[in-house]
Scaffold this motif. Structure first.
Motif, PDB file in Angstrom:
ATOM      1  N   TYR A  16      28.289  64.261  -4.260  1.00 57.57           N
ATOM      2  CA  TYR A  16      27.390  63.129  -4.493  1.00 57.57           C
ATOM      3  C   TYR A  16      28.132  62.002  -5.220  1.00 57.57           C
ATOM      4  O   TYR A  16      27.988  60.824  -4.879  1.00 57.57           O
ATOM      5  N   TYR A  17      28.931  62.369  -6.202  1.00 60.04           N
ATOM      6  CA  TYR A  17      29.702  61.367  -6.934  1.00 60.04           C
ATOM      7  C   TYR A  17      30.691  60.672  -6.007  1.00 60.04           C
ATOM      8  O   TYR A  17      30.860  59.444  -6.056  1.00 60.04           O
ATOM      9  N   GLU A  18      31.336  61.440  -5.138  1.00 61.34           N
ATOM     10  CA  GLU A  18      32.282  60.854  -4.187  1.00 61.34           C
ATOM     11  C   GLU A  18      31.581  59.904  -3.231  1.00 61.34           C
ATOM     12  O   GLU A  18      32.129  58.865  -2.844  1.00 61.34           O
ATOM     13  N   ALA A  19      30.345  60.251  -2.854  1.00 63.45           N
ATOM     14  CA  ALA A  19      29.587  59.408  -1.934  1.00 63.45           C
ATOM     15  C   ALA A  19      29.225  58.059  -2.543  1.00 63.45           C
ATOM     16  O   ALA A  19      28.964  57.093  -1.809  1.00 63.45           O
ATOM     17  N   LEU A  20      29.194  57.974  -3.871  1.00 64.79           N
ATOM     18  CA  LEU A  20      28.904  56.693  -4.514  1.00 64.79           C
ATOM     19  C   LEU A  20      30.009  55.671  -4.277  1.00 64.79           C
ATOM     20  O   LEU A  20      29.785  54.475  -4.408  1.00 64.79           O
ATOM     21  N   GLY A  21      31.201  56.162  -3.944  1.00 65.11           N
ATOM     22  CA  GLY A  21      32.290  55.274  -3.596  1.00 65.11           C
ATOM     23  C   GLY A  21      33.242  55.019  -4.751  1.00 65.11           C
ATOM     24  O   GLY A  21      32.896  55.191  -5.923  1.00 65.11           O
ATOM     25  N   PRO A  22      34.464  54.586  -4.428  1.00 70.09           N
ATOM     26  CA  PRO A  22      35.484  54.363  -5.465  1.00 70.09           C
ATOM     27  C   PRO A  22      35.165  53.214  -6.409  1.00 70.09           C
ATOM     28  O   PRO A  22      35.745  53.144  -7.492  1.00 70.09           O
ATOM     29  N   ILE A  23      34.265  52.319  -5.995  1.00 66.98           N
ATOM     30  CA  ILE A  23      33.909  51.214  -6.893  1.00 66.98           C
ATOM     31  C   ILE A  23      33.266  51.756  -8.165  1.00 66.98           C
ATOM     32  O   ILE A  23      33.575  51.310  -9.281  1.00 66.98           O
ATOM     33  N   VAL A  24      32.364  52.729  -8.010  1.00 68.48           N
ATOM     34  CA  VAL A  24      31.743  53.358  -9.182  1.00 68.48           C
ATOM     35  C   VAL A  24      32.803  54.095  -9.990  1.00 68.48           C
ATOM     36  O   VAL A  24      32.818  54.046 -11.227  1.00 68.48           O
ATOM     37  N   GLY A  25      33.706  54.788  -9.287  1.00 69.32           N
ATOM     38  CA  GLY A  25      34.782  55.499  -9.965  1.00 69.32           C
ATOM     39  C   GLY A  25      35.697  54.567 -10.736  1.00 69.32           C
ATOM     40  O   GLY A  25      36.309  54.979 -11.733  1.00 69.32           O
TER      41      GLY A  25
END
Length: 206
Positions: A16-25
């Motif tokens: 789920y965290y990965e699905a949020l995308g690298p911008i969130v990361g």
């Protein structure tokens, strides 16, 4: 709570965290540079677990370097204003003077340690007379060592939680880094006080 901590739930949470995308990361460790109460270690582990050791490391590294340098530049720009002077207490002035005298080496050591209050280091560097490019190089190298260390420990959470040896070694390594950080912090404080008192005595004798 027990169900949430199962490995399957952990895998789904990572997905789920990965699905949020690298911008969130990128944004989370970037914002942490301004809000030090946020858990940087959690963001490092989350990025490494979701995007892999290499890309997770690069994502967190660039984000925290960018955020820390922005804090440094903001403080440098406003360092002569009344609001910055108001929140810069006498003890911090001692540290700033000591950094001006001793250069970048102590800052590099502090930046490398994962439990050092990075916002304090950025503020001290911003108010000091360290050149912008020199601090960027130190920040770039110091954050690299720190983020890589945490990323390596936490990039595979499933193996970490199912391998007792790796889990114990990781806990020992984190505790050791915390102890080393506290050691250098106390030693730095003593050196700052000692050097500042020596400078004050020299001024009185003149």
């Amino acid at each position: 709570m027990t169900d949430f901590l199962t490995l399957d739930q952990l895998d789904r949470l990572t997905a789920y965290y990965e699905a949020l995308g690298p911008i969130v990361g990128f944004l989370l460790p970037f914002i942490e540079s301004f809000l030090p109460f946020l858990p940087l270690v959690v963001f490092v582990v989350a990025n490494a677990s979701a995007y892999g050791l290499l890309w997770g490391f690069l994502l967190t590294w660039t984000a925290t370097v960018a955020g820390s340098y922005c804090v440094f530049l903001l403080v440098r720009y406003f360092r002569d204003t009344a609001i910055v002077r108001r929140f810069t207490e006498k003890r911090l002035h001692k540290l700033i003077h000591w950094v001006d005298t001793n250069g970048l080496s102590p800052l590099f050591v502090l930046i490398c340690l994962p439990f050092t209050p990075s916002v304090l280091v950025n503020v001290v560097a911003g108010i000091s007379n360290i050149k912008k490019v020199n601090y960027f190089i130190v920040l770039f190298a110091g954050k690299c060592a720190m983020i890589l260390f945490i990323s390596y420990i936490g990039y595979d959470l499933r193996e970490l939680l199912t391998n007792p040896t790796k889990l114990i070694l990781s806990i020992v390594a984190i505790i050791a880094m915390w102890a080393i950080g506290k050691f250098f912090e106390r030693r730095l404080n003593k050196r700052v006080e000692r050097d500042f008192e020596a400078i004050e005595q020299q001024k009185k004798q003149q």
